[in-house]
Design a protein around this motif. Structure first.
Motif, PDB file in Angstrom:
ATOM      1  N   TYR A 309      -2.969   7.875  -7.322  1.00 23.93           N
ATOM      2  CA  TYR A 309      -3.509   6.534  -7.890  1.00 23.93           C
ATOM      3  C   TYR A 309      -4.299   5.372  -7.039  1.00 23.93           C
ATOM      4  O   TYR A 309      -5.421   5.740  -6.710  1.00 23.93           O
ATOM      5  N   THR A 310      -2.985   4.542  -6.831  1.00 25.42           N
ATOM      6  CA  THR A 310      -3.092   3.743  -5.800  1.00 25.42           C
ATOM      7  C   THR A 310      -3.702   4.070  -4.596  1.00 25.42           C
ATOM      8  O   THR A 310      -4.981   2.643  -3.795  1.00 25.42           O
ATOM      9  N   TRP A 311      -3.017   5.066  -3.779  1.00 24.53           N
ATOM     10  CA  TRP A 311      -4.176   5.707  -2.487  1.00 24.53           C
ATOM     11  C   TRP A 311      -5.209   5.317  -1.909  1.00 24.53           C
ATOM     12  O   TRP A 311      -5.925   5.368  -1.598  1.00 24.53           O
ATOM     13  N   PHE A 312      -5.149   6.709  -3.064  1.00 22.91           N
ATOM     14  CA  PHE A 312      -6.630   7.119  -3.577  1.00 22.91           C
ATOM     15  C   PHE A 312      -7.608   6.243  -4.018  1.00 22.91           C
ATOM     16  O   PHE A 312      -8.851   5.927  -3.017  1.00 22.91           O
ATOM     17  N   GLY A 318     -11.143   0.467  -0.897  1.00 19.46           N
ATOM     18  CA  GLY A 318      -9.932  -1.048  -0.852  1.00 19.46           C
ATOM     19  C   GLY A 318     -11.116  -1.023   0.043  1.00 19.46           C
ATOM     20  O   GLY A 318     -11.910  -0.716   0.807  1.00 19.46           O
ATOM     21  N   ILE A 319     -10.094  -2.174   1.325  1.00 19.72           N
ATOM     22  CA  ILE A 319      -9.914  -2.796   2.580  1.00 19.72           C
ATOM     23  C   ILE A 319      -9.287  -2.293   2.722  1.00 19.72           C
ATOM     24  O   ILE A 319      -8.201  -2.092   3.794  1.00 19.72           O
ATOM     25  N   PHE A 330       0.557  -0.615   3.693  1.00 17.26           N
ATOM     26  CA  PHE A 330      -0.025  -0.821   2.215  1.00 17.26           C
ATOM     27  C   PHE A 330      -0.635   0.618   1.211  1.00 17.26           C
ATOM     28  O   PHE A 330      -1.723   0.676   0.115  1.00 17.26           O
ATOM     29  N   ARG A 331      -0.310   1.717   2.126  1.00 20.88           N
ATOM     30  CA  ARG A 331      -0.403   3.280   1.332  1.00 20.88           C
ATOM     31  C   ARG A 331      -1.791   3.052   1.610  1.00 20.88           C
ATOM     32  O   ARG A 331      -2.426   4.199   0.039  1.00 20.88           O
ATOM     33  N   GLY A 332      -2.786   3.074   2.230  1.00 22.31           N
ATOM     34  CA  GLY A 332      -4.040   3.008   2.727  1.00 22.31           C
ATOM     35  C   GLY A 332      -4.992   1.737   2.849  1.00 22.31           C
ATOM     36  O   GLY A 332      -5.951   2.065   3.831  1.00 22.31           O
ATOM     37  N   GLY A 333      -4.763   0.987   1.980  1.00 21.63           N
ATOM     38  CA  GLY A 333      -5.169  -0.395   2.385  1.00 21.63           C
ATOM     39  C   GLY A 333      -4.543  -1.776   1.763  1.00 21.63           C
ATOM     40  O   GLY A 333      -4.627  -1.176   0.524  1.00 21.63           O
ATOM     41  N   LEU A 334      -5.815  -2.952   1.639  1.00 16.32           N
ATOM     42  CA  LEU A 334      -5.531  -3.546   0.843  1.00 16.32           C
ATOM     43  C   LEU A 334      -6.672  -3.416  -0.670  1.00 16.32           C
ATOM     44  O   LEU A 334      -7.537  -3.291  -0.406  1.00 16.32           O
ATOM     45  N   SER A 541      -0.129  -4.265  -8.401  1.00 18.74           N
ATOM     46  CA  SER A 541      -0.184  -2.467  -8.987  1.00 18.74           C
ATOM     47  C   SER A 541      -1.431  -2.355  -7.703  1.00 18.74           C
ATOM     48  O   SER A 541      -1.936  -1.421  -7.941  1.00 18.74           O
ATOM     49  N   GLN A 542       0.271  -2.500  -6.658  1.00 21.25           N
ATOM     50  CA  GLN A 542      -0.222  -1.560  -4.999  1.00 21.25           C
ATOM     51  C   GLN A 542       1.053  -0.932  -5.069  1.00 21.25           C
ATOM     52  O   GLN A 542       1.627  -2.206  -4.685  1.00 21.25           O
ATOM     53  N   TYR A 543       0.907   0.400  -5.320  1.00 23.51           N
ATOM     54  CA  TYR A 543       2.231   0.854  -4.019  1.00 23.51           C
ATOM     55  C   TYR A 543       2.109   0.477  -3.081  1.00 23.51           C
ATOM     56  O   TYR A 543       1.859   0.788  -1.919  1.00 23.51           O
ATOM     57  N   HIS A 544       3.532   0.105  -2.416  1.00 20.12           N
ATOM     58  CA  HIS A 544       3.740  -0.275  -1.039  1.00 20.12           C
ATOM     59  C   HIS A 544       5.229   0.086   0.290  1.00 20.12           C
ATOM     60  O   HIS A 544       6.131   0.287  -0.572  1.00 20.12           O
ATOM     61  N   GLU A 545       5.112   0.065   1.588  1.00 22.40           N
ATOM     62  CA  GLU A 545       6.279   0.379   1.866  1.00 22.40           C
ATOM     63  C   GLU A 545       7.430  -0.545   2.249  1.00 22.40           C
ATOM     64  O   GLU A 545       6.660  -1.371   2.869  1.00 22.40           O
ATOM     65  N   ALA A 546       8.234  -1.095   1.844  1.00 21.19           N
ATOM     66  CA  ALA A 546       9.174  -2.622   1.606  1.00 21.19           C
ATOM     67  C   ALA A 546      10.066  -2.294   2.874  1.00 21.19           C
ATOM     68  O   ALA A 546      10.165  -1.309   3.639  1.00 21.19           O
ATOM     69  N   GLY A 547      10.964  -3.201   2.772  1.00 23.46           N
ATOM     70  CA  GLY A 547      11.487  -2.978   4.569  1.00 23.46           C
ATOM     71  C   GLY A 547      10.378  -3.476   5.868  1.00 23.46           C
ATOM     72  O   GLY A 547      10.238  -3.484   5.788  1.00 23.46           O
TER      73      GLY A 547
END
Length: 828
Positions: A309-312, A318-319, A330-334, A541-547
């Motif tokens: 959902y958040t990526w789509f 998104g930006i 950011f799995r696609g953008g902000l 409210s958005q999936y992201h890649e940590a690390g």
């Protein structure tokens, strides 16, 4: 005078219709002629000579549905001619006696390949009689089985979104990231996708419906399910019907068919689906109860991975960052909110690149046609302009850059009056107040002026405060600091701004800013690896890649982020792995086939060739890389005179030790191998010189190379990695990442490439994981000056027949062995 946008909506819509018509024309020829190859020139020339009849075919499912949704075909003949020129590179078009012809060049003809599948598919029919299509399994409650038929695919169909990207990047010279902005705006405008709360709820329901359709009713399929089970193949009409039904039941959502078509294009834009064409035998068409007058459509869709959902949502609304690599984090953008704004805190020590990072994000907003305001409390206007110029962030064709002081409200309003369609980047160099107000009070006054100037004319508005340390200097009162920060964040979100707040590391007492902000980004520096790092610590409210992820700053490019290998590994785990080809393979040289009693290796396999120096590894590698593929039977054998030979079109060679000049010198000493290498249609050579390069950088560049060739419609077919024993000594940053080789193999396997790995040693820990994931392992040892031993240590049938070994006489190949008589090779 209002300027026209760089790309008209009608232009991209015309390319979309053209791609659909070309695919249908090619599919029709495959079906009528029962051919395995269709020359793309004849297809494109037919469309150029008769555009009105080619585009008006109602049996093209997408075109018919677009007409029902009110999306008419625009006139764009010069654009189509330019697109055809791009597709036929390096051959050129000429018009003779009113008809288009191809002026042949030195290279071979590009082709659309049709490959029939072996397994049988079931034909399904929609309950509402919309269409008859093809699926691999039953969808409970909505479809019923009719009968079994064979279907045929061609692998290189013209993807409409890839074709538009090709036009924007190769034709108009836009960067990949900026082309993504243009495509996003075009789809949203033409297909009516408003950024409302109701539409977001509709997309959430659509994601669940999408996964349930393609993954046996499972709205959230597991990684094991994805890897072990192929997704369902559905007719395009059925998918659009289900998407429109889902959207029509959502509040504030109108024109559901139009929106469904736009979301389908976003699915292709994000590589979530693969569109194919299927053909059925004639007798099956007579028994499927097709409604009289309705032509059968065999446009089919399969899922490449589950829809998140958040990526789509980010892809749609998104930006999209133009900063390379950032959208992977950011799995696609902000993702902006629909009703309120968002706040982002960026912490970094001096000189880490936080100001450039914020400018990058504001440029992304301006490129999308919106408002970005940079309020600097520490640097003058000239310094900010120098940064924009030095890092190639200014694009006069897409947005304006203006300087503003106390007249910021008037400057924004003036831009709205003159050119409301263009983006705007305002640079406000905030001077110390002389009227007795505190710095934070003066900043709030500037923010009020920006709010009044922006009004509601800009859907996305962003403002950067550089920095909050200078804006709130009351270090003697932590309570006042927290109160002022809370008020600033509240006003940013209430007025629907994206607020980017820069600060020195741990500058605000008790990290109150981190608590208030929706997103927290930290920039730093790794002394051991000698590289800059970026880490997303928080993103609500958005999936992201940590690390921490490495990034670099370079002239004319700005910031480039390289997601670390664990990020790529996690992404690849959500996609199905490619399997070995059942019919196509690469034959061994005759002396190897005789010594090993095997005819060759399967396509899409991973092969490791190892042994000491002087064992003939390079000769074998180049012969396998450049050898034409053949059709194997079930026993892994082939008849050289009665089988289909497929020339290799594109090869990529990645070296970790030998520069390209040394490779070319080696080829000059071996004329036969040099001749075979010259016959490859497209060749790439990438050498990684000794230095502080990281594993993340190598993976990002490899993924970019594969994507670029796929976008230009000549995907890389075979790839080789050589001199990998040099990595621990020459590239310690790569050797330090134990997930590097598993990720490389996962990326190559997911792309379905035939891969080769060349090394002198395989007994170090760095290679153990790579060794275990190989399909074929060949060991070579020199015996004397004229012979060497070869052992096939691992192959797919080893559990039945064990290892194969033999002795091979060293000799240079004389050409393509066992070629069909009278058949010439395709030349460059």
């Amino acid at each position: 005078m209002t300027r026209r946008p760089i790309v008209e909506d009608d232009t991209l819509t015309a390319i979309l219709h053209f791609a659909e018509a070309a695919n249908h024309c090619a599919w029709r020829r495959v079906r009528e002629a029962k051919a395995q190859r269709v020359p793309i020139q004849s297809v494109l020339l037919e469309l150029l000579d008769r555009p009105e009849s080619a585009f008006a075919r109602t049996e093209i499912a997408f075109v018919r549905l677009a007409e029902q949704a009110g999306i008419a075909l625009p006139e764009a003949d010069p654009v189509i001619e330019e697109v055809v020129q791009l597709l036929l590179r390096p051959v050129r078009l000429k018009k003779h006696a009113g008809r288009w012809q191809v002026q042949s060049g030195r290279r071979g003809e590009p082709r659309l390949l049709a490959r029939p599948l072996d397994f049988r598919q079931a034909v399904w029919r929609s309950e509402h009689g919309l269409e008859t299509g093809v699926s691999t399994r039953r969808i409970h409650g909505r479809l019923e089985e009719r009968q079994s038929v064979r279907i045929a695919y061609w692998d290189d169909e013209l993807d409409p979104i890839r074709l538009i990207e090709l036009y924007l990047t190769a034709g108009l010279k836009l960067s990949e990231e900026r082309a993504a902005h243009v495509i996003q705006k075009w789809i949203r405008r033409v297909f009516g996708l408003p950024h409302t709360t109701g539409h977001r709820y509709g997309i959430a329901a659509l994601c669940r419906e999408f996964n349930a359709l393609f993954y046996d009713g499972d709205a959230s399929p597991s990684v094991q399910h994805i890897q072990n089970t192929r997704s369902t193949v559905l007719p395009l009409d059925l998918l659009i019907e289900r998407m429109a039904d889902t959207l029509s039941g959502t509040a504030e959502t109108g024109e559901s068919l139009r929106s469904a078509l736009g979301l389908l294009l976003f699915l292709g834009h994000g590589h979530w689906i693969r569109r194919t064409w299927a053909s059925a035998v004639e007798e099956s068409l007579e028994t499927t109860e097709i409604t009289p007058g309705a032509a059968p459509s065999w446009q089919c869709v399969s899922a490449l991975e589950p829809l998140q959902y958040t990526w789509f949502l980010t892809r749609v609304f998104g930006i999209v960052p133009t900063m390379p690599g950032l959208r992977h984090l950011f799995r696609g953008g902000l993702l902006p909110r629909s009703g309120v704004g968002r706040s982002m805190a960026v912490h970094a020590p001096p000189g880490s690149g936080k100001s450039l990072f914020a400018l990058h994000l504001l440029v992304d907003v301006a490129l999308a046609g919106h408002l970005g305001v940079y309020v600097s409390l520490e640097e003058p206007f000239d310094v900010l302009i120098d940064r924009l110029v030095a890092f190639a962030l200014i694009d006069p064709e897409r947005f304006d850059v203006v300087e503003a002081g106390s007249d910021v409200r008037e400057r924004i309003a003036e831009h709205r009056r003159h050119d409301p369609e263009r983006g705007l980047l305002v640079l406000h160099s905030h001077r110390p107040s002389t009227d007795g107000r505190s710095p934070d009070d003066a900043l709030m006054a500037v923010f009020d002026d920006v709010i009044d100037g922006a009004a509601d004319d800009f859907r996305i508005r962003a403002i950067t405060i550089d920095s909050v340390d200078a804006a709130f200097p009351r270090i003697d009162s932590a309570a006042l600091q927290r109160r002022d920060l809370h008020e600033l964040v509240r006003r940013i979100e209430e007025n629907r701004f994206l607020g980017i707040l820069l600060s020195e590391e741990v500058a605000i007492d008790d990290n109150r800013l981190d608590y208030l902000a929706d997103t927290v980004v930290r920039l730093g520096y790794d002394e051991e690896l000698s590289t800059r790092l970026i880490e997303i610590e928080k993103c609500r409210s958005q999936y992201h890649e940590a690390g921490p992820h490495p990034f670099r700053i370079s002239d004319a490019r700005g910031i480039t982020v390289y997601p670390r290998s664990s990020t790529w590994h996690a992404t690849l785990s959500r996609r199905p792995r490619s399997t070995l080809s059942e019919h196509h393979g690469i034959p061994y040289p005759p002396e190897f086939a005789e010594a090993l009693d095997l005819h060759g290796i399967r396509e899409k396999a991973s092969t490791l060739i190892h042994g000491p120096v002087g064992a003939g590894k390079w000769s074998l590698l180049l012969r396998l890389l450049t050898e034409r593929a053949v059709t194997f039977d079930r026993m892994g054998e082939y008849d050289p005179k009665n089988c289909e030979w497929t020339p290799v079109r594109s090869v990529l060679l990645v070296s970790f030790g030998a520069p390209e000049n040394r490779f070319k010198q080696t080829l000059r000493r071996l004329p036969a191998l040099q001749s075979r290498w010259a016959r490859v249609h497209l060749k790439g050579y990438r050498w990684y010189s000794p230095g502080d390069i990281t594993a993340a950088q190598v993976l990002s560049e490899l993924a970019a190379l594969l994507e670029r060739n796929r976008r230009e419609l000549v995907p890389i077919e075979r790839i080789a990695f050589t001199d990998i024993e040099s990595i621990p000594d020459l590239l310690p940053g790569v050797a330090a990442d134990r997930q590097f080789w598993p990720t490389v193999q996962g990326l190559v396997n997911q792309e379905g490439k035939t891969a080769f790995y060349l090394s002198n040693v395989v007994n170090e820990p760095f290679y153990r994981e790579m060794y275990s994931n190989m399909d074929y392992i060949i060991r070579m040892n020199p015996l004397d000056a004229a012979t060497y031993g070869v052992t096939l240590e691992k192959h797919p049938g080893a559990w039945l027949v064990g290892q194969r070994a033999g002795v091979v006489r060293a000799s240079e190949p004389t050409g393509q062995h066992d070629a069909p008589p009278g058949e010439d090779d395709e030349r460059d």
